[in-house]
Design a protein around this motif. Structure first.
Motif, PDB file in Angstrom:
ATOM      1  N   GLN A 221       0.829  -1.208   0.000  1.00 55.92           N
ATOM      2  CA  GLN A 221       0.000   0.000   0.000  1.00 55.92           C
ATOM      3  C   GLN A 221       0.863   1.256   0.000  1.00 55.92           C
ATOM      4  N   LYS A 224       2.147   1.601  -3.493  1.00 59.66           N
ATOM      5  CA  LYS A 224       1.051   2.038  -4.364  1.00 59.66           C
ATOM      6  C   LYS A 224       0.807   3.535  -4.217  1.00 59.66           C
ATOM      7  N   THR A 225       0.774   4.026  -2.990  1.00 63.11           N
ATOM      8  CA  THR A 225       0.556   5.451  -2.737  1.00 63.11           C
ATOM      9  C   THR A 225       1.713   6.295  -3.259  1.00 63.11           C
ATOM     10  N   ASP A 226       2.934   5.834  -3.005  1.00 63.42           N
ATOM     11  CA  ASP A 226       4.116   6.586  -3.442  1.00 63.42           C
ATOM     12  C   ASP A 226       4.185   6.697  -4.961  1.00 63.42           C
ATOM     13  N   ALA A 228       1.691   6.360  -7.087  1.00 67.90           N
ATOM     14  CA  ALA A 228       0.559   7.155  -7.599  1.00 67.90           C
ATOM     15  C   ALA A 228       0.925   8.631  -7.644  1.00 67.90           C
ATOM     16  N   ALA A 229       1.799   9.050  -6.726  1.00 67.25           N
ATOM     17  CA  ALA A 229       2.211  10.452  -6.675  1.00 67.25           C
ATOM     18  C   ALA A 229       3.057  10.855  -7.878  1.00 67.25           C
TER      19      ALA A 229
END
Length: 358
Positions: A221, A224-226, A228-229
Motif C-alpha cells: 500500500q 502504491k501510494t508513493d 501514484a504520486a
C-alpha cells in the motif's frame, strides 16, 4: 575461503551421527560446550576444556531458556532475574520504549551502561524491478521509483522479520565485503526529482507481486501510494510466500515489481549481485549484457581486489542502472541486564562468548 568460515563448516568428528531429530550433545570447536539439553526447556553451556584458542570466554556458565514470552523476557531482564533477551523475544511494540530507556542516547547509555542494542544483519529487503517487461526497461523510470518510495516507512514495517529494518538504499548490506553505505537515494520521497524522471509514463499500470503475510500488504500500500504520486497506477497481487518466489523466478511471469527479501548464504557480494542480478534463479536477471559481463569478471577475482571491484560495481549499479529499489536491512534487537557488558558484534551478530559481568 569465505565459505569455509560459515557455521555449516564447523568442525565435528567424522563419525557424528546424522539424526533427523537432532543430537542431544553436539561436538563444539569453540570456547563453550553443551553440558545439558532439555527439549522445549533450554540448554546449559560450560567452558570447553579442549579449547585453546584466543576467543574471549569470561563466563563460566551460560543457561539458555526457550519458550519465554516477549513480555516475560523483557520484564525479567529489566528486573535482573535474567541477563539477555535474544532477538525474537522482543516485540515490535517494545522497540520505542526500550530504545528510549536503554538504547543509544538514553540515561543508561549516558552512564556507560547501554543495555539495548540494534544492529543490521546481512539481509536485504527490496523492490525488484522487472527489466524484461517494457515499463522498467527505461532506466529513468527505475530511478524515478528509487526517488519516489518512502524507505523509512517501508523499513519501519520490517521485511523478512517482525521488527523494524534499518533503512537503506544500498544493494550490499552491512557485513558483506564491498558495502559502503552510499546513500544515493533519499530515505523519504523526493517527488519533484521522481516526477521529472518519470516524465512520459503518467497513467502507466504497474503490476506488483507480494506475499499475503504481514507486513507485505502494508508495504504494498505504501508503494502504491508513493508511485501514484508520480502518475503510476499499481495493481497489487498477493500470494503465499512459496508461490511468490516460484512465480517471480518463472521466465515471462507478467509482473513489474516484486517485494523481495534475501539473506546471505555466505559473506560475499557474489551472493547478492551475481546471484540476484545475473543468475535468473531467484528473480528475473537484470537485462543488461554489459553488467552481466562485469559481474562475471568480478567473480573471478580474489582478495581485496575482488571486494574493491564489487564495491565500485555496487555504486555504479545503484547510480546508473537502478535495477532494484532497496529499502531495508533486517536487524537484531537485544536487551541486556545492567550487569552485562562486553557486547561485541560481527557480521553474524553478537559474540555470545565475549559477554562479561561488569
Amino acid at each position: 575461503l569465505v565459505r569455509l568460515t560459515q557455521p555449516f563448516f564447523c568442525a565435528v568428528p567424522t563419525d557424528t551421527p546424522i539424526d533427523p531429530e537432532g543430537l542431544r550433545a553436539i561436538p563444539s570447536a569453540g570456547p563453550y560446550q553443551i553440558t545439558s539439553y532439555a527439549p522445549g526447556q533450554g540448554v546449559v553451556l560450560t567452558l570447553n576444556p579442549n579449547y585453546h584458542g584466543d576467543r574471549p570466554h569470561a563466563l563460566a556458565r551460560i543457561e539458555l531458556r526457550v519458550g519465554v514470552s516477549p513480555q516475560r523476557a523483557v520484564s525479567q531482564v529489566e528486573a535482573g532475574s535474567a541477563d539477555y533477551a535474544v532477538d525474537g523475544e522482543i516485540d515490535s511494540a517494545d522497540v520505542a520504549y526500550l530504545a528510549s530507556r536503554y538504547g543509544p542516547g538514553s540515561p543508561a547509555a549516558s552512564a556507560g551502561h547501554q543495555q539495548y542494542f540494534v544492529n543490521a544483519i546481512p539481509e536485504l529487503d527490496f523492490l525488484a524491478l522487472n527489466t524484461h517487461r517494457p515499463l522498467f526497461q527505461d532506466v529513468r523510470l527505475r530511478q524515478a521509483v528509487n526517488y519516489a518510495i518512502d524507505r523509512a516507512a517501508l523499513a519501519q514495517l520490517g521485511g523478512s522479520g517482525t521488527l523494524p529494518d534499518q533503512p537503506t538504499d544500498d544493494y550490499l548490506p552491512p557485513g558483506i565485503p564491498g558495502y559502503s553505505n552510499l546513500r544515493v537515494y533519499p530515505l523519504r520521497p523526493d517527488l519533484p526529482k521522481a516526477r521529472s524522471l518519470a516524465t512520459g509514463h503518467s497513467g502507466a499500470t504497474v503490476v506488483l507481486y507480494t506475499c499475503d503475510q504481514p507486513p507485505c500488504a502494508q508495504q504494498a500500500q505504501i508503494v502504491k501510494t508513493d508511485l501514484a504520486a508520480i502518475g503510476l497506477q499499481v495493481q497489487v497481487k498477493t500470494m503465499p510466500v512459496d508461490t511468490l518466489y516460484t512465480k517471480i523466478a518463472t521466465p515471462g511471469e507478467p509482473f513489474d515489481i516484486a517485494i523481495v527479501s534475501w539473506s546471505a548464504d555466505y559473506l560475499d557480494p557474489d551472493d547478492y549481485l551475481n546471484l540476484l542480478l545475473a543468475s535468473g534463479t531467484i528473480i528475473p536477471a537484470f537485462d543488461d549484457p554489459t553488467y552481466a559481463q562485469k559481474l562475471a569478471a568480478a567473480n573471478q577475482l580474489t582478495g581485496s581486489t575482488r571486494y574493491l571491484t564489487y564495491a565500485a560495481l555496487d555504486a555504479d549499479l545503484l547510480r546508473k542502472a537502478a535495477p532494484w529499489a532497496a529499502f531495508g536491512n533486517a536487524s537484531t534487537h537485544e536487551l541486556f541486564s545492567a550487569r552485562i557488558g562486553c557486547q561485541t558484534y560481527g557480521p553474524y551478530g553478537l559474540d555470545l562468548a565475549a559477554l562479561c559481568i561488569r
